[in-house]
Design an enzyme around this catalytic site. Structure first.
Site, PDB file in Angstrom:
ATOM      1  N   TYR A 155       0.825  -1.196  -0.197  1.00 23.58           N
ATOM      2  CA  TYR A 155      -0.054   0.079   0.001  1.00 23.58           C
ATOM      3  C   TYR A 155       0.947   1.259   0.005  1.00 23.58           C
ATOM      4  O   TYR A 155       0.257   2.508  -0.406  1.00 23.58           O
ATOM      5  CB  TYR A 155      -0.962  -0.025   1.187  1.00 23.58           C
ATOM      6  CG  TYR A 155      -2.373   0.906   0.919  1.00 23.58           C
ATOM      7  CD1 TYR A 155      -3.096   0.573  -0.045  1.00 23.58           C
ATOM      8  CD2 TYR A 155      -2.413   1.881   2.015  1.00 23.58           C
ATOM      9  CE1 TYR A 155      -4.266   1.246  -0.037  1.00 23.58           C
ATOM     10  CE2 TYR A 155      -3.706   2.603   1.773  1.00 23.58           C
ATOM     11  CZ  TYR A 155      -4.277   2.386   0.498  1.00 23.58           C
ATOM     12  OH  TYR A 155      -5.586   3.242   0.550  1.00 23.58           O
ATOM     13  N   LYS A 162      -3.280   8.231   2.894  1.00 26.27           N
ATOM     14  CA  LYS A 162      -4.511   7.943   3.501  1.00 26.27           C
ATOM     15  C   LYS A 162      -4.213   8.475   5.050  1.00 26.27           C
ATOM     16  O   LYS A 162      -5.099   9.042   5.607  1.00 26.27           O
ATOM     17  CB  LYS A 162      -4.792   6.573   3.583  1.00 26.27           C
ATOM     18  CG  LYS A 162      -5.266   6.165   2.302  1.00 26.27           C
ATOM     19  CD  LYS A 162      -6.540   6.974   1.923  1.00 26.27           C
ATOM     20  CE  LYS A 162      -7.302   6.045   0.795  1.00 26.27           C
ATOM     21  NZ  LYS A 162      -8.035   7.043  -0.181  1.00 26.27           N
TER      22      LYS A 162
END
Ligand code: NAP
Length: 274
Positions: A155, A162
């Site tokens: 990720y 995020k």
């Protein structure tokens, strides 16, 4: 109906698998009127039929969030066609491929800046431009993922984006609270969408979540949609600055309760009957 009389704009529908589609569907079922945006002309034809499905064929506008002029133009179109708005759905993220694979320290500065611009700064800019149109009690919703709170393989850059988006949600919530405007994020469990296809080993992520989440399943777009509708509605008038997990409970797990062998057969269950 819970969203009767409410008008909003939804940014980030790519197709009917998009999380934003699930949110828009739930809002429509509860009576909302919505405008939709698309990234560029070639993607317009994917968004138009969806807008039509929701009775919004006259409210479809271009908006590449990396272009400030397009955000300004969106404001003009919304003011002309809808007047006031009661909610914004920001369901947009992007990171170049080299930010989603390989060694974390190899991420190029240019990729870092692009991901932060499109996935984080866009929320601030959209909110700032559209604020003059927002009603009192308006609600803003963005989408995040657990990889912004904890390490998730591959990720990488999106995890950092995020994390920044989650803090942006909180700072915006404080700032806009004095105007009666709420800002929340849903941290959704993994869902097979176009954006998710860019994450390495995504299928393994789905299997892992299904095996280890308390509810022993993966979340659906319609389940995220219903939770999103709640956060956009007057049912959540006292909720702001929240990162609301809609992930079948996966985030509460500190250790897997079950281990499976390579054939999917349960190998270890932490309940004494191994
Ligand atoms: P999606 O259907 O591919 O939606 C992502 C959207 O972002 C697309 O509509 C994409 O447009 C749009 N976008 C990208 N760059 C843009 C730009 N410069 N300007 C305007 N729009 C742009 O995937 P999704 O999974 O529903 O993603 C929506 C949000 O949920 C993202 O923030 C994602 O990180 C988050 N999320 C996803 C998951 C998951 O597992 N799927 C889990 C948690 C959170 P085009 O398709 O037209 O390029």
């Amino acid at each position: 109906m819970i969203m009767q009389g409410k008008k909003g704009v939804v940014l980030g529908i790519a197709n009917n698998k998009s999380i934003a589609y699930g949110i828009a569907k739930a809002c429509k079922e509860q009576g909302a009127t919505m405008a939709f945006t698309y990234l560029n002309d070639s993607l317009k034809k994917r968004v138009e039929p969806i807008a039509k499905e929701f009775g919004s064929q006259d409210f479809v506008y271009p908006c590449d969030v990396s272009n400030p002029d397009e955000i300004k133009a969106l404001k003009v179109s919304l003011e002309r066609d809808l007047g006031q708005i009661d909610f914004i759905v920001h369901s947009i993220a992007f990171a170049p491929k080299d930010g989603l694979t390989g060694r974390f320290y190899d991420i190029p500065k240019s990729s870092f800046n692009i991901a932060m611009d499109i996935s984080v700064y866009s929320l601030i800019e959209v909110v700032r431009e559209l604020k003059p149109l927002m009603s009192s009690n308006a609600s803003i919703l963005t989408l995040t993922y657990y990889g912004g709170a904890k390490y998730i393989p591959n990720y990488n850059l999106m995890g950092v984006a995020k994390a920044a988006l989650e803090m942006t949600t909180k700072y915006l919530a404080e700032d806009l609270g004095k105007d009666g405007i709420r800002v929340n994020a849903i941290s959704a469990g993994p869902i097979k969408t176009l954006a998710a296809a860019g994450i390495g080993e995504f299928r393994f992520m789905l299997k892992w979540n299904e095996a280890h989440a308390p509810l022993k399943k993966n979340v659906t777009t319609s389940e995220v949609g219903n939770s999103g509708m709640y956060l956009l509605s007057d049912l959540s008038l006292a909720v702001t600055g929240e990162i609301h997990y809609v992930d079948c409970g996966y985030n509460i797990m500190g250790m897997p309760a079950t281990i499976f062998d390579e054939n999917g057969k349960q190998k270890i269950a932490w309940n004494g009957d191994n």
